[in-house]
Each structure stands twice: as C-alpha cells, then as structure tokens.
Design a protein around this motif. Structure first.
Motif, PDB file in Angstrom:
ATOM      1  N   ILE A 108       2.760  -8.887  -5.512  1.00 10.77           N
ATOM      2  CA  ILE A 108       2.561  -7.809  -5.010  1.00 10.77           C
ATOM      3  C   ILE A 108       2.830  -7.635  -3.573  1.00 10.77           C
ATOM      4  O   ILE A 108       2.887  -6.406  -3.103  1.00 10.77           O
ATOM      5  N   ASN A 109       3.020  -8.511  -2.876  1.00 10.23           N
ATOM      6  CA  ASN A 109       3.690  -8.530  -1.519  1.00 10.23           C
ATOM      7  C   ASN A 109       5.111  -7.841  -1.420  1.00 10.23           C
ATOM      8  O   ASN A 109       5.201  -7.521  -0.562  1.00 10.23           O
ATOM      9  N   ALA A 110       5.774  -7.915  -2.513  1.00 10.95           N
ATOM     10  CA  ALA A 110       7.143  -7.479  -2.881  1.00 10.95           C
ATOM     11  C   ALA A 110       7.146  -5.935  -3.517  1.00 10.95           C
ATOM     12  O   ALA A 110       8.341  -5.486  -3.438  1.00 10.95           O
ATOM     13  N   GLU A 111       5.965  -5.316  -3.646  1.00  8.97           N
ATOM     14  CA  GLU A 111       6.048  -4.105  -4.615  1.00  8.97           C
ATOM     15  C   GLU A 111       6.768  -3.071  -3.489  1.00  8.97           C
ATOM     16  O   GLU A 111       7.546  -2.207  -3.967  1.00  8.97           O
ATOM     17  N   VAL A 112       6.422  -3.103  -2.205  1.00  6.83           N
ATOM     18  CA  VAL A 112       6.932  -2.078  -1.258  1.00  6.83           C
ATOM     19  C   VAL A 112       8.642  -1.955  -1.493  1.00  6.83           C
ATOM     20  O   VAL A 112       9.315  -1.405  -1.436  1.00  6.83           O
ATOM     21  N   LEU A 113       9.086  -3.508  -1.255  1.00 11.46           N
ATOM     22  CA  LEU A 113      10.577  -3.481  -1.215  1.00 11.46           C
ATOM     23  C   LEU A 113      11.266  -3.153  -2.545  1.00 11.46           C
ATOM     24  O   LEU A 113      12.337  -2.786  -2.633  1.00 11.46           O
ATOM     25  N   LEU A 114      10.302  -3.487  -3.635  1.00 12.35           N
ATOM     26  CA  LEU A 114      11.007  -3.077  -4.987  1.00 12.35           C
ATOM     27  C   LEU A 114      10.909  -1.465  -5.038  1.00 12.35           C
ATOM     28  O   LEU A 114      11.899  -1.164  -5.560  1.00 12.35           O
ATOM     29  N   LEU A 115       9.971  -0.902  -4.413  1.00  8.29           N
ATOM     30  CA  LEU A 115      10.191   0.594  -4.616  1.00  8.29           C
ATOM     31  C   LEU A 115      11.100   1.034  -3.706  1.00  8.29           C
ATOM     32  O   LEU A 115      11.924   2.140  -3.948  1.00  8.29           O
ATOM     33  N   LEU A 116      11.419   0.468  -2.508  1.00 13.08           N
ATOM     34  CA  LEU A 116      12.539   1.001  -1.676  1.00 13.08           C
ATOM     35  C   LEU A 116      13.960   0.585  -2.243  1.00 13.08           C
ATOM     36  O   LEU A 116      14.700   1.330  -2.230  1.00 13.08           O
ATOM     37  N   GLY A 117      14.343  -0.472  -2.859  1.00 12.54           N
ATOM     38  CA  GLY A 117      15.436  -0.782  -3.377  1.00 12.54           C
ATOM     39  C   GLY A 117      15.518   0.182  -4.569  1.00 12.54           C
ATOM     40  O   GLY A 117      16.658   0.696  -4.985  1.00 12.54           O
ATOM     41  N   LEU A 118      14.334   0.463  -5.513  1.00 10.23           N
ATOM     42  CA  LEU A 118      14.651   1.466  -6.674  1.00 10.23           C
ATOM     43  C   LEU A 118      14.988   2.766  -5.984  1.00 10.23           C
ATOM     44  O   LEU A 118      15.615   3.531  -6.655  1.00 10.23           O
ATOM     45  N   ALA A 119      14.372   3.299  -4.912  1.00  9.30           N
ATOM     46  CA  ALA A 119      14.589   4.606  -4.231  1.00  9.30           C
ATOM     47  C   ALA A 119      16.062   4.678  -3.799  1.00  9.30           C
ATOM     48  O   ALA A 119      16.695   5.641  -4.080  1.00  9.30           O
ATOM     49  N   ASP A 120      16.467   3.458  -3.430  1.00 11.64           N
ATOM     50  CA  ASP A 120      17.974   3.444  -2.644  1.00 11.64           C
ATOM     51  C   ASP A 120      18.756   3.546  -4.005  1.00 11.64           C
ATOM     52  O   ASP A 120      19.675   4.423  -4.028  1.00 11.64           O
ATOM     53  N   ALA A 121      18.560   3.040  -5.273  1.00 17.69           N
ATOM     54  CA  ALA A 121      19.498   2.864  -6.212  1.00 17.69           C
ATOM     55  C   ALA A 121      19.164   4.385  -6.828  1.00 17.69           C
ATOM     56  O   ALA A 121      20.250   5.032  -7.298  1.00 17.69           O
ATOM     57  N   GLN A 122      18.057   5.001  -6.915  1.00 10.47           N
ATOM     58  CA  GLN A 122      18.222   6.302  -7.393  1.00 10.47           C
ATOM     59  C   GLN A 122      19.025   7.531  -6.679  1.00 10.47           C
ATOM     60  O   GLN A 122      19.732   8.285  -7.034  1.00 10.47           O
ATOM     61  N   LEU A 123      18.708   7.210  -5.219  1.00  9.66           N
ATOM     62  CA  LEU A 123      19.550   8.026  -4.434  1.00  9.66           C
ATOM     63  C   LEU A 123      21.216   8.027  -4.434  1.00  9.66           C
ATOM     64  O   LEU A 123      21.769   8.921  -4.487  1.00  9.66           O
ATOM     65  N   GLY A 124      21.555   6.713  -4.461  1.00  7.94           N
ATOM     66  CA  GLY A 124      22.914   6.500  -4.850  1.00  7.94           C
ATOM     67  C   GLY A 124      23.247   7.054  -6.178  1.00  7.94           C
ATOM     68  O   GLY A 124      24.509   7.214  -6.246  1.00  7.94           O
ATOM     69  N   ALA A 125      22.379   7.000  -7.195  1.00  8.91           N
ATOM     70  CA  ALA A 125      22.879   7.552  -8.295  1.00  8.91           C
ATOM     71  C   ALA A 125      22.911   8.942  -8.468  1.00  8.91           C
ATOM     72  O   ALA A 125      22.944   9.790  -9.558  1.00  8.91           O
ATOM     73  N   GLY A 126      22.408   9.747  -7.360  1.00  5.62           N
ATOM     74  CA  GLY A 126      22.358  11.142  -7.390  1.00  5.62           C
ATOM     75  C   GLY A 126      21.083  11.898  -7.633  1.00  5.62           C
ATOM     76  O   GLY A 126      21.015  12.938  -7.774  1.00  5.62           O
ATOM     77  N   LYS A 127      20.088  11.023  -7.881  1.00  3.70           N
ATOM     78  CA  LYS A 127      18.642  11.465  -8.309  1.00  3.70           C
ATOM     79  C   LYS A 127      17.832  11.393  -7.016  1.00  3.70           C
ATOM     80  O   LYS A 127      17.024  10.640  -6.910  1.00  3.70           O
TER      81      LYS A 127
END
Length: 144
Positions: A108-127
């Motif tokens: 759970i200490n990595a949850e913020v990093l996972l969310l940020l990575g997912l956000a980055d990927a979604q932004l890069g995909a144009g979402k």
C-alpha cells in the motif's frame, strides 16, 4: 544517493546490491532490478531500463513471487513501459498492480506511485480527463 542527486553513485550501489542478492537471496533479484528501472527513469536511460525490465520479467516467472513482490515488480515494469512510450502496456501493468495492491492490501506504500504511473500512461494515451482524475486521486491519497 538519489535524494542527493548522485545518480551515478546510486546506480553503482544498486549494482553491488544486485550482486549480493544473487549470492544470498535469488528471490530478491527481481526487486533489485525493479529499483534499477526507477533509477533508469530518473537518468532517462531507456536502454538500460529495457535490460532490467527483461530481468524483472524473468524473475516473475523463475522465483517465488509474493503479492507484495509482484506489485513492486509490476510498478517497475509499468515504469519501463512508460520510458518506451508503450502506453497501453503501461496502463495494463499499472492497473493490474493497483488492483492487487487494493484487493490484497499489499504494497500500500506504493499505491500513490501506481496511481501516478497510471495517470501518466493515460495522459500519454490522450485520455486527459482520466489521467487528471487519477493524478488528483494520487494527490488526495498522498495528503492523507
């Protein structure tokens, strides 16, 4: 070393830890390669990240994997996908890791990093709206 901006020294230390892990605890090798990917991200070294990503993938199939280790390894693989602009793969990897993190309540200490990575990927995909919502969720979680 990383916090002091001394990435070269940090990478040397991780190389030493990797050698020790191979000797003492082969199950830790994948995690060390995962941290190497994070250092590669900071150094913008995409080629080296690929080397470590292949080692992480091998570790997932060749060693005892606990849910915690799997989440941490997936975090690193997602980061490697981002470095190579493989947005769909990054989204799938981060979503898998985030699901495990939340469902199993591990890493759970990595949850913020996972969310940020997912956000980055979604932004890069144009979402943009999805990426923004995920980034806001990460910030809210970090502020707790």
């Amino acid at each position: 070393m990383v916090q002091k901006g001394r990435l070269g020294e940090a990478r040397e230390q991780v190389t030493q830890v990797l050698a020790r892990a191979r000797e003492l605890d082969p199950d830790m090798v994948g995690l060390v390669h995962g941290w190497s990917i994070q250092l590669c991200r900071l150094a913008a070294d995409h080629e080296e990240a690929s080397v470590h990503a292949r080692a992480v993938a091998a570790a997932l199939t060749n060693t005892m994997v606990t849910p915690f280790r799997e989440v941490m390894v997936l975090l690193s693989l997602g980061t490697a996908h981002l470095l190579h602009e493989q947005r769909e793969e990054a989204v799938a990897t981060f979503e898998r890791a985030l699901g495990m993190c939340r469902n199993v309540r591990t890493a759970i200490n990595a949850e913020v990093l996972l969310l940020l990575g997912l956000a980055d990927a979604q932004l890069g995909a144009g979402k943009v709206s999805t990426g923004l919502a995920l980034a806001q969720e990460a910030v809210a979680l970090a502020e707790k």
